[in-house]
Design a protein around this motif. Structure first.
Motif, PDB file in Angstrom:
ATOM      1  N   GLY A  54       0.911  -1.298  -0.369  1.00 53.90           N
ATOM      2  CA  GLY A  54       0.069   0.126  -0.095  1.00 53.90           C
ATOM      3  C   GLY A  54       0.401   1.342   0.052  1.00 53.90           C
ATOM      4  N   VAL A  55       2.377   1.257   0.432  1.00 50.77           N
ATOM      5  CA  VAL A  55       2.979   2.044   0.854  1.00 50.77           C
ATOM      6  C   VAL A  55       3.574   2.284  -0.332  1.00 50.77           C
ATOM      7  CG1 VAL A  55       5.241   3.228   1.801  1.00 50.77           C
ATOM      8  CG2 VAL A  55       3.264   2.121   3.432  1.00 50.77           C
ATOM      9  N   ALA A  56       3.610   1.025  -1.391  1.00 49.72           N
ATOM     10  CA  ALA A  56       4.865   1.660  -2.710  1.00 49.72           C
ATOM     11  C   ALA A  56       3.549   2.156  -3.478  1.00 49.72           C
ATOM     12  CB  ALA A  56       4.406  -0.269  -2.673  1.00 49.72           C
ATOM     13  N   ARG A  57       2.336   1.077  -3.716  1.00 44.39           N
ATOM     14  CA  ARG A  57       1.603   2.552  -4.198  1.00 44.39           C
ATOM     15  C   ARG A  57       1.269   3.721  -4.132  1.00 44.39           C
ATOM     16  NH1 ARG A  57      -3.840  -2.423  -4.561  1.00 44.39           N
ATOM     17  NH2 ARG A  57      -1.524  -3.714  -4.723  1.00 44.39           N
ATOM     18  N   PHE A  58       1.571   3.828  -2.366  1.00 47.64           N
ATOM     19  CA  PHE A  58       1.139   5.642  -2.170  1.00 47.64           C
ATOM     20  C   PHE A  58       2.139   6.255  -3.485  1.00 47.64           C
ATOM     21  CE2 PHE A  58       1.753   8.820   0.727  1.00 47.64           C
ATOM     22  CZ  PHE A  58       0.741   9.596   0.431  1.00 47.64           C
ATOM     23  N   VAL A  59       3.684   5.663  -2.639  1.00 52.32           N
ATOM     24  CA  VAL A  59       4.761   6.899  -3.117  1.00 52.32           C
ATOM     25  C   VAL A  59       4.895   7.210  -4.426  1.00 52.32           C
ATOM     26  CG1 VAL A  59       5.827   6.395  -0.680  1.00 52.32           C
ATOM     27  CG2 VAL A  59       6.563   4.842  -2.574  1.00 52.32           C
ATOM     28  N   ALA A  60       4.331   6.243  -5.785  1.00 54.25           N
ATOM     29  CA  ALA A  60       4.319   6.398  -6.523  1.00 54.25           C
ATOM     30  C   ALA A  60       3.772   7.175  -6.610  1.00 54.25           C
ATOM     31  CB  ALA A  60       3.783   4.880  -7.150  1.00 54.25           C
ATOM     32  N   ASP A  61       2.380   7.275  -6.243  1.00 55.87           N
ATOM     33  CA  ASP A  61       1.470   7.964  -7.122  1.00 55.87           C
ATOM     34  C   ASP A  61       1.548   9.862  -6.900  1.00 55.87           C
ATOM     35  OD1 ASP A  61      -1.653   8.328  -8.363  1.00 55.87           O
ATOM     36  OD2 ASP A  61      -1.684   8.813  -6.235  1.00 55.87           O
TER      37      ASP A  61
ATOM     38  N   ARG B   6       9.963  -3.709  12.041  1.00 58.03           N
ATOM     39  CA  ARG B   6      11.032  -4.760  12.546  1.00 58.03           C
ATOM     40  C   ARG B   6      11.833  -5.320  10.648  1.00 58.03           C
ATOM     41  NH1 ARG B   6       8.288  -9.533  15.677  1.00 58.03           N
ATOM     42  NH2 ARG B   6       8.139  -9.066  17.655  1.00 58.03           N
ATOM     43  N   PRO B   7      13.226  -4.021  11.227  1.00 65.47           N
ATOM     44  CA  PRO B   7      14.007  -3.893   9.957  1.00 65.47           C
ATOM     45  C   PRO B   7      13.845  -5.299   9.527  1.00 65.47           C
ATOM     46  CG  PRO B   7      14.801  -2.633  11.851  1.00 65.47           C
ATOM     47  CD  PRO B   7      13.696  -3.603  12.305  1.00 65.47           C
ATOM     48  N   GLU B   8      14.033  -6.360   9.642  1.00 63.78           N
ATOM     49  CA  GLU B   8      14.556  -7.944   8.652  1.00 63.78           C
ATOM     50  C   GLU B   8      13.235  -8.325   8.650  1.00 63.78           C
ATOM     51  OE1 GLU B   8      14.333  -7.046  12.354  1.00 63.78           O
ATOM     52  OE2 GLU B   8      13.441  -8.532  13.777  1.00 63.78           O
ATOM     53  N   VAL B   9      12.336  -7.628   8.709  1.00 61.41           N
ATOM     54  CA  VAL B   9      10.813  -8.304   8.301  1.00 61.41           C
ATOM     55  C   VAL B   9      10.544  -7.662   7.322  1.00 61.41           C
ATOM     56  CG1 VAL B   9       8.558  -8.580   8.299  1.00 61.41           C
ATOM     57  CG2 VAL B   9      10.418  -9.073  10.420  1.00 61.41           C
ATOM     58  N   LEU B  10      10.658  -6.191   7.108  1.00 62.98           N
ATOM     59  CA  LEU B  10      10.218  -4.550   5.601  1.00 62.98           C
ATOM     60  C   LEU B  10      11.186  -4.689   4.989  1.00 62.98           C
ATOM     61  CD1 LEU B  10       9.009  -2.223   9.285  1.00 62.98           C
ATOM     62  CD2 LEU B  10       7.453  -3.732   7.735  1.00 62.98           C
ATOM     63  N   ARG B  11      12.660  -4.316   5.601  1.00 66.33           N
ATOM     64  CA  ARG B  11      13.833  -3.799   4.947  1.00 66.33           C
ATOM     65  C   ARG B  11      13.718  -5.741   3.423  1.00 66.33           C
ATOM     66  NH1 ARG B  11      17.780  -1.967   8.034  1.00 66.33           N
ATOM     67  NH2 ARG B  11      16.599   0.181   8.062  1.00 66.33           N
ATOM     68  N   PRO B  12      13.290  -6.405   3.806  1.00 68.35           N
ATOM     69  CA  PRO B  12      13.484  -7.169   2.043  1.00 68.35           C
ATOM     70  C   PRO B  12      12.147  -7.239   1.264  1.00 68.35           C
ATOM     71  CG  PRO B  12      13.536  -8.491   4.066  1.00 68.35           C
ATOM     72  CD  PRO B  12      13.306  -7.434   4.500  1.00 68.35           C
ATOM     73  N   LEU B  13      11.372  -6.368   1.716  1.00 66.32           N
ATOM     74  CA  LEU B  13       9.777  -6.210   1.155  1.00 66.32           C
ATOM     75  C   LEU B  13       9.934  -5.273   0.313  1.00 66.32           C
ATOM     76  CD1 LEU B  13       7.223  -6.725   3.745  1.00 66.32           C
ATOM     77  CD2 LEU B  13       8.312  -8.307   1.574  1.00 66.32           C
ATOM     78  N   LEU B  14      11.314  -4.007   0.397  1.00 67.65           N
ATOM     79  CA  LEU B  14      11.082  -2.298   0.181  1.00 67.65           C
ATOM     80  C   LEU B  14      11.777  -3.105  -1.319  1.00 67.65           C
ATOM     81  CD1 LEU B  14      12.247  -0.411   3.397  1.00 67.65           C
ATOM     82  CD2 LEU B  14       9.965  -1.316   2.263  1.00 67.65           C
ATOM     83  N   GLY B  15      12.336  -3.669  -1.981  1.00 67.50           N
ATOM     84  CA  GLY B  15      12.829  -3.792  -3.594  1.00 67.50           C
ATOM     85  C   GLY B  15      12.550  -2.929  -4.565  1.00 67.50           C
ATOM     86  N   GLY B  16      10.897  -2.589  -4.713  1.00 67.37           N
ATOM     87  CA  GLY B  16      11.141  -1.624  -6.259  1.00 67.37           C
ATOM     88  C   GLY B  16      10.566  -0.035  -5.376  1.00 67.37           C
ATOM     89  N   MET B  17      10.780  -0.260  -3.884  1.00 71.04           N
ATOM     90  CA  MET B  17       9.985   1.456  -3.763  1.00 71.04           C
ATOM     91  C   MET B  17      11.538   2.975  -4.289  1.00 71.04           C
ATOM     92  SD  MET B  17       7.965   1.248  -0.987  1.00 71.04           S
ATOM     93  CE  MET B  17       7.306   0.101  -0.432  1.00 71.04           C
ATOM     94  N   PRO B  18      10.468   4.152  -4.334  1.00 65.99           N
ATOM     95  CA  PRO B  18      11.642   4.973  -4.901  1.00 65.99           C
ATOM     96  C   PRO B  18      12.774   5.168  -4.045  1.00 65.99           C
ATOM     97  CG  PRO B  18       9.326   5.560  -4.435  1.00 65.99           C
ATOM     98  CD  PRO B  18       9.016   4.030  -4.573  1.00 65.99           C
ATOM     99  N   ARG B  19      14.131   5.129  -3.966  1.00 68.19           N
ATOM    100  CA  ARG B  19      14.859   5.107  -3.880  1.00 68.19           C
ATOM    101  C   ARG B  19      14.556   7.049  -2.198  1.00 68.19           C
ATOM    102  NH1 ARG B  19      18.791   2.392  -2.480  1.00 68.19           N
ATOM    103  NH2 ARG B  19      18.960   0.885  -4.060  1.00 68.19           N
ATOM    104  N   GLY B  20      15.189   6.353  -1.077  1.00 63.33           N
ATOM    105  CA  GLY B  20      14.823   7.664  -0.527  1.00 63.33           C
ATOM    106  C   GLY B  20      13.274   8.905  -0.154  1.00 63.33           C
ATOM    107  N   ARG B  21      12.463   7.754  -0.213  1.00 60.05           N
ATOM    108  CA  ARG B  21      11.101   8.493  -0.323  1.00 60.05           C
ATOM    109  C   ARG B  21      10.162   7.113   1.154  1.00 60.05           C
ATOM    110  NH1 ARG B  21       7.648   9.475  -3.915  1.00 60.05           N
ATOM    111  NH2 ARG B  21       6.066   9.771  -2.188  1.00 60.05           N
ATOM    112  N   VAL B  22      10.864   6.058   1.603  1.00 58.01           N
ATOM    113  CA  VAL B  22      10.578   5.021   1.854  1.00 58.01           C
ATOM    114  C   VAL B  22      11.375   4.795   3.316  1.00 58.01           C
ATOM    115  CG1 VAL B  22       8.952   3.429   2.761  1.00 58.01           C
ATOM    116  CG2 VAL B  22       8.244   4.609   0.679  1.00 58.01           C
ATOM    117  N   GLU B  23      11.964   4.941   4.807  1.00 57.48           N
ATOM    118  CA  GLU B  23      12.131   5.121   5.249  1.00 57.48           C
ATOM    119  C   GLU B  23      11.950   3.948   6.031  1.00 57.48           C
ATOM    120  OE1 GLU B  23      14.285   7.739   9.314  1.00 57.48           O
ATOM    121  OE2 GLU B  23      12.407   8.271   7.667  1.00 57.48           O
TER     122      GLU B  23
END
Lengths: 345, 345
Positions: free
Chosen positions: B13-20, B31-48
């Motif tokens: 949902g976050v990915a769709r939001f920041v794309a738009d 949990r970073p270890e859970v979240l980081r692997p899911l951030l593949g396609g996100m635009p750099r610097g937009r999702v921390e």
């Protein structure tokens, strides 16, 4: 004279009832000139017309109406029962006036602070099981003790009218845990736990329609709102289904095939066909049928009334109330209504 | 980390939001270890990713959970906003914990005694119109002043989030006449009449689904029960329709034709797809999405949150509360809960 389809459907319901039951006589209370012409096919001597010249309309203010129309069919019918010339009174008329008149004529059973209204509900998923909810709109500011009283009355009713040996009673609440709910519900949960009833705990509104219990107890404010939510949602959903089906040719074709099935499904919701329910907590037996009752609902209401008399509903209720564990008086709520203390929804 | 479909659907949902939306950055708390692997396609610097090692489960006792799990995603996210490193916090997690944490982090807007939860509802008959109900389960023992406060907050919300110039506000009650209802409702009717809001009077539960108003105000106990009645009845009715259709060959044939239409009709009821609602009365912006939210609901919740920030929901609410006519204090109800004063349904 009461109800949307009176007097024709009421008289027709009485005709069906007396044709079927040869041991019970019926007095029809109302305007003789209106009622007499409708009595054509009735068996002689079984149906008497008891004259009452006035009629309480649905729009009448209940408490005022009973006082200002002493010769109304409701007031006269209640007096007949009070005078011992009848065992019970049934009406499809103004609920509030019936309650006000019933209170005035009979008073309350010992231990009842305020009377309640109840309604059977369908269990939509397993059609054979019906459950019962009270209060659905008489007592707007119920105390925990009131709710406990309603559980006792509802339990006796479920046993005698619905034939459930040991009725399961639940408290309508926002969660199943004992600490959930408003202050009244929390306190009522405690009282019910110690009541000796078959208390199934709190029940959420999303569970009730799957019918896991026989009696659901709630405040008349909440109960009335739930009842009307059900009506409103069912009507709105029926409208939405119709719109979606009619929006295209495939839906319209399919609708021809499934129309009767959909109607049957919606009809499972129609609690108005169940023949009424007594006013709970009065010291005399008054049964209220829905204002839109047809002949079948009236005759089924009469059968119910007869059974409640012969099975001794009122003495059983009085005994059950006397058996309730005594509790120290609870603090009353801040502002009690100045009026007669009840209000139809 | 919150919600039944987290973290995958939340991250999607976050990915769709920041794309738009290229102007709004998002911090994902968990949990970073859970979240980081899911951030593949996100635009750099937009999702921390903002690390939080603990998770509050739905089964956790809300008030305790926030205190006992200070490094939970809810507690950490709220602290970030409190520290000014964010404008608003959105969660699909434990509603009670979010409310407890939000109260602790931000406190209440001036004039608010107890916060409330709200939910959009579909208007089944005319799909384009949506209405909004509050409280749906935070404040179990609302006073008349509380209800009036909710009317003000709901009205501001309807204006800023739903774009209604002058929202029509109604009080959920058992009848439309001003004297109907319990003591709290009668008093609330008076306060609302003099509130300066566009008060449409009392509304009965059977009317709400036809959508004649924009905001419906009620006690959290009643609101939660109505919400769950709607869920329960819709599920039971869907079951009944299925049973009737499947009972014979004609119904089964018709069902093939009308399946998608019936599903669309039932889906009009699905208020969980609407992208959430803020917690009303807090001095910080917390948006709660339904626990079963999918990616689309999360991204729509994020768009809503962004709009509520940019349109100044909180300052507008504060102003509206300050504009409310001052009234003498009303008598408080007898027994106030000893706990934190709110309870999720």
């Amino acid at each position: 004279m009461g109800g949307e389809r009176a007097p024709e459907c009421v008289v027709e319901g009485v005709a069906r009832f007396v044709a079927d039951d040869r041991a019970t006589d019926v007095g029809l209370v109302g305007r003789p000139e209106v009622l007499r012409p409708l009595l054509g096919g009735m068996p002689r001597g079984r149906v008497e017309v008891i004259p009452a010249t006035e009629v309480i309309e649905d729009a009448d203010q209940p408490a005022l109406a009973v006082r200002r129309k002493p010769d109304s069919s409701i007031a006269v019918g209640l007096s007949e029962v009070k005078a011992g010339r009848g065992d019970a009174f049934l009406s499809c008329g103004n609920t509030g006036a019936l309650m006000a008149g019933g209170l005035f004529a009979f008073g309350r059973l010992p231990g009842v602070r305020r009377p309640a209204l109840g309604s059977p509900f369908p269990d939509l998923v397993h059609p054979p099981h019906r459950w019962f909810m009270l209060d659905i709109g008489a007592n707007m500011d119920a105390t925990a003790t009131d709710l406990c009283t309603y559980a006792v009355l509802g339990s006796v009713y479920a046993r005698l009218a619905m034939g459930v040996e040991r009725p399961r009673v639940a408290l309508l609440n926002v969660g199943t845990e004992p600490h959930k709910g408003n202050e009244v519900a929390k306190k009522a949960h405690e009282l019910l736990r110690d009541s000796g009833l078959e208390f199934a705990g709190n029940i959420e509104a999303r569970q009730v329609f799957a019918g896991p219990v026989d009696v659901v107890v709630c405040d008349g404010f909440v109960g009335n709102i739930v009842l009307k939510s059900v009506e409103g949602l069912a009507a709105a959903l029926a409208g939405a289904i119709r719109e979606e089906l009619m929006a295209g040719p495939v839906g319209r074709a399919g609708a021809l095939l499934v129309r009767s099935q959909l109607r049957r499904a919606m009809r499972r919701l129609d609690y108005t066909a169940y023949g009424g329910a007594p006013l709970f907590g009065l010291a005399g037996l008054c049964v209220k049928c829905h204002g839109s009752s047809g002949a079948e609902a009236v005759s089924s209401g009469l059968r119910l009334t007869r059974d409640l008399v012969s099975r001794g509903l009122l003495p059983a209720m009085a005994t059950a109330l006397a058996d309730l564990p005594r509790r120290p008086a609870e603090p009353t709520r801040p502002a009690e209504p100045a009026g007669p203390g009840w209000q139809p929804g």
